[in-house]
Design a protein around this motif. Structure first.
Motif, mmCIF file in Angstrom:
data_model
loop_
_atom_site.group_PDB
_atom_site.id
_atom_site.type_symbol
_atom_site.label_atom_id
_atom_site.label_comp_id
_atom_site.label_asym_id
_atom_site.label_seq_id
_atom_site.Cartn_x
_atom_site.Cartn_y
_atom_site.Cartn_z
ATOM 1 N N ILE A 76 0.857 -1.201 0.000
ATOM 2 C CA ILE A 76 0.000 0.000 0.000
ATOM 3 C C ILE A 76 0.887 1.243 0.000
ATOM 4 N N ASP A 77 0.495 2.231 -0.798
ATOM 5 C CA ASP A 77 1.309 3.445 -0.873
ATOM 6 C C ASP A 77 1.212 4.231 0.435
ATOM 7 N N ASP A 78 2.222 4.102 1.254
ATOM 8 C CA ASP A 78 2.234 4.795 2.551
ATOM 9 C C ASP A 78 3.171 5.996 2.495
ATOM 10 N N GLY A 79 3.536 6.378 1.263
ATOM 11 C CA GLY A 79 4.328 7.592 1.085
ATOM 12 C C GLY A 79 5.813 7.410 1.311
ATOM 13 N N GLU A 80 6.257 6.174 1.549
ATOM 14 C CA GLU A 80 7.678 5.963 1.827
ATOM 15 C C GLU A 80 8.482 5.877 0.531
ATOM 16 N N GLY A 81 9.782 6.137 0.649
ATOM 17 C CA GLY A 81 10.640 6.240 -0.525
ATOM 18 C C GLY A 81 10.873 4.933 -1.270
ATOM 19 N N ASP A 82 10.453 3.809 -0.684
ATOM 20 C CA ASP A 82 10.762 2.527 -1.317
ATOM 21 C C ASP A 82 9.574 1.913 -2.074
ATOM 22 N N ILE A 83 8.406 2.592 -2.025
ATOM 23 C CA ILE A 83 7.187 2.009 -2.598
ATOM 24 C C ILE A 83 7.356 1.656 -4.078
ATOM 25 N N ALA A 84 7.911 2.607 -4.833
ATOM 26 C CA ALA A 84 8.036 2.380 -6.277
ATOM 27 C C ALA A 84 8.931 1.169 -6.535
ATOM 28 N N LEU A 85 10.006 1.052 -5.773
ATOM 29 C CA LEU A 85 10.927 -0.078 -5.957
ATOM 30 C C LEU A 85 10.209 -1.399 -5.689
ATOM 31 N N TRP A 86 9.459 -1.430 -4.590
ATOM 32 C CA TRP A 86 8.746 -2.665 -4.233
ATOM 33 C C TRP A 86 7.717 -3.052 -5.296
ATOM 34 N N ASN A 87 6.886 -2.092 -5.646
ATOM 35 C CA ASN A 87 5.768 -2.455 -6.521
ATOM 36 C C ASN A 87 6.216 -2.709 -7.952
ATOM 37 N N LYS A 88 7.316 -2.085 -8.336
ATOM 38 C CA LYS A 88 7.872 -2.397 -9.655
ATOM 39 C C LYS A 88 8.351 -3.854 -9.673
ATOM 40 N N GLU A 89 9.038 -4.248 -8.637
ATOM 41 C CA GLU A 89 9.568 -5.623 -8.608
ATOM 42 C C GLU A 89 8.433 -6.647 -8.576
ATOM 43 N N ILE A 90 7.388 -6.333 -7.791
ATOM 44 C CA ILE A 90 6.245 -7.256 -7.719
ATOM 45 C C ILE A 90 5.576 -7.344 -9.097
ATOM 46 N N ALA A 91 5.343 -6.173 -9.707
ATOM 47 C CA ALA A 91 4.640 -6.162 -10.999
ATOM 48 C C ALA A 91 5.461 -6.869 -12.074
ATOM 49 N N LYS A 92 6.763 -6.673 -12.042
ATOM 50 C CA LYS A 92 7.619 -7.185 -13.112
ATOM 51 C C LYS A 92 7.889 -8.686 -12.998
ATOM 52 N N TYR A 93 8.120 -9.131 -11.777
ATOM 53 C CA TYR A 93 8.587 -10.529 -11.637
ATOM 54 C C TYR A 93 7.662 -11.443 -10.842
ATOM 55 N N PHE A 94 6.870 -10.896 -9.934
ATOM 56 C CA PHE A 94 6.232 -11.806 -8.981
ATOM 57 C C PHE A 94 4.708 -11.760 -8.988
ATOM 58 N N GLN A 95 4.104 -11.326 -10.104
ATOM 59 C CA GLN A 95 2.643 -11.328 -10.171
ATOM 60 C C GLN A 95 2.148 -12.753 -10.065
#
Ligand code: F6P
Ligand code: MG
Length: 456
Positions: A76-95
């Motif tokens: 969930i986007d909680d405004g932290e600096g790592d959100i984009a990194l996490w969700n990119k990795e999930i979307a790209k490799y771990f759907q």
């Protein structure tokens, strides 16, 4: 850009991944819920109480996802600096992947990020650290080793007058080797494996005496200790290099204290002119260092009353050390920093691509020391590489990309991946597999490995 060996996954029953995903993580999460509940019971303000109740409910939901082996959802986007990194990795490799069939390293890191999310979306508890009590408590139970080191190293490393330059260098070499081992074995006390340790068990893990160190060097299965000395010695011989050493930290409390004793020596001996410490932004793999843990250690050393049985002399040695370390911070000789990349699921094979700013920053260092098991797993992609694989091959881009700094890994072996054991490494590993069940998770063995990097 991936290694040719498969990454460990939770469903690999032969691997520590299986026990970790199936048993250790739910146990750790259960303890975290107990901690938050204890905090809840100490609150008086209704708004804070109800807010914390919701955090606990989210932890319970995470527990059912984990034990029910749910699919991994975006953070969930909680405004932290790592959100984009996490969700990119999930979307790209771990759907569509779940906790057990995603790579172990990713799934385990993801669990700690989800645990952080339970609090980060709240109003009053965004920085709450469910492991904080445990981290402080273990340091307070490490008195013997803490004072052994503080009493010995409180005096600046002044060497006897009138000794030759050669003798001086030899004395420094021996101290360097000893403190590198102190720093290495400080890693055996991480809390994720050693929940509920007794004081005696802690003592046995932390004994730092010289004889003990000679014996433990035998347990360093891949041993570049001496090559590491040659590398560090050179920093002083070539002042134009600058002498910056970075520590990518692992655990808080006693391990961090050992890291600091070592870093203090590097500064005092002139081997390094600056040490930069890299910590985590939130509670990570139970005992990893965050800013709060860093501040807590230095402040408890100077102002704390943690050790009621200590003598005045012992307490004074600890206070003096603490004051000196704080002074290093003020003067910029020591710098603590925490990049969001360190708390993502990426391995360090992706560091130069996913965090190019961090890679460029590390490129300027003369030596980057990675502490501990998790950092080692990340360096090596946490995959089933043969034990004879040379370290610089095993860490891929962190050794061969243009600008890769010199990299050292100081790690007690607590999980499956083992590399850098030399040409006969596969036989060494095979023999241990036969003779000593659990040798890869006990923390009894270690590696000290060095890669020379590649100038940019
Ligand atoms: O649970 C997995 C793990 O990464 C193990 O590899 C290790 O037992 C522990 O967590 C953390 O160890 P360290 O603090 O040395 O990184
Ligand atoms: Mg750790």
């Amino acid at each position: 850009n991936n290694p040719p060996w498969p990454a460990y996954r939770g469903y690999h029953e032969y691997s520590f991944a299986h026990a970790t995903m199936g048993v250790r993580l739910p146990t750790i999460l259960g303890k975290a819920i107990e901690d938050a509940t204890r905090t809840l019971n100490e609150q008086h303000d209704e708004e804070k109480v109800t807010d914390l109740v919701q955090c606990i409910e989210r932890m319970e939901a995470l527990m059912s996802d984990l034990s029910g082996n749910a699919k991994l959802r975006p953070i969930i986007d909680d405004g932290e600096g790592d959100i984009a990194l996490w969700n990119k990795e999930i979307a790209k490799y771990f759907q569509g992947k779940d906790f057990m069939n995603a790579p172990w390293l990713f799934a385990e890191a993801y669990k700690y990020r989800r645990l952080h999310e339970c609090f980060s979306v709240s109003k009053h508890w965004p920085d709450y650290d469910v492991f904080y009590r445990q981290k402080c408590d273990t340091f307070s139970r490490s008195a013997d080793a803490v004072f052994e080191l503080s009493m010995r190293f409180v005096e600046p490393f002044a060497l006897a007058e009138g000794i030759s330059a050669e003798e001086k260098l030899e004395a420094e070499r021996l101290t360097f080797l000893e403190l590198t081992q102190v720093c290495l074995w400080g890693n055996s006390t991480d809390l994720s494996l050693l929940i509920n340790m007794t004081e005696d068990q802690i003592k046995a893990l932390q004994s730092t005496g010289g004889e003990h160190l000679a014996a433990t060097e035998k347990n360093i299965l891949g041993n570049h200790l001496h090559k590491l000395w040659d590398t560090v010695k050179e920093l002083r011989e070539r002042p134009e290099i600058g002498g910056r050493i970075d520590f990518v930290l692992d655990n808080a409390g006693f391990e961090l204290y050992c890291d600091c004793v070592y870093a203090d020596f590097l500064i005092q001996s002139g081997l390094a002119s600056q040490v930069r410490f890299h910590g985590k932004r939130f509670a990570w793999f139970v005992s990893d260092v965050s800013r709060k843990d860093w501040d807590w250690l230095l402040n408890t050393m100077v102002y704390g009353q943690l050790f009621p049985k200590a003598t005045d002399q012992e307490m004074e040695s600890l206070r003096r050390l603490g004051r000196r370390w704080k002074q290093y911070e003020k003067e910029g000789k020591w710098v603590y920093e925490q990049h969001p990349f360190w708390c993502t699921g990426y391995t360090f094979w992706s560091l130069h691509e996913e965090a190019p700013d961090l890679f460029l920053h590390l490129s300027k260092s003369d030596l980057v020391i990675f502490k501990g098991d998790l950092n080692h797993r990340k360096l090596t992609y946490d995959c089933a590489a043969p034990a004879s694989t040379p370290f610089d091959i095993a860490i891929g881009p962190m050794a061969n990309s243009a600008g890769a700094p010199k990299v050292a890994s100081l790690r007690t072996i607590k999980s499956d991946v083992v590399v850098g054991l030399g040409d006969d490494g596969d036989e060494v590993a095979e023999k241990l597999d036969e003779s000593e069940k659990g040798w890869k998770i006990s923390g009894k063995y270690a590696v000290v490995l060095l890669s020379d990097g590649r100038p940019g």
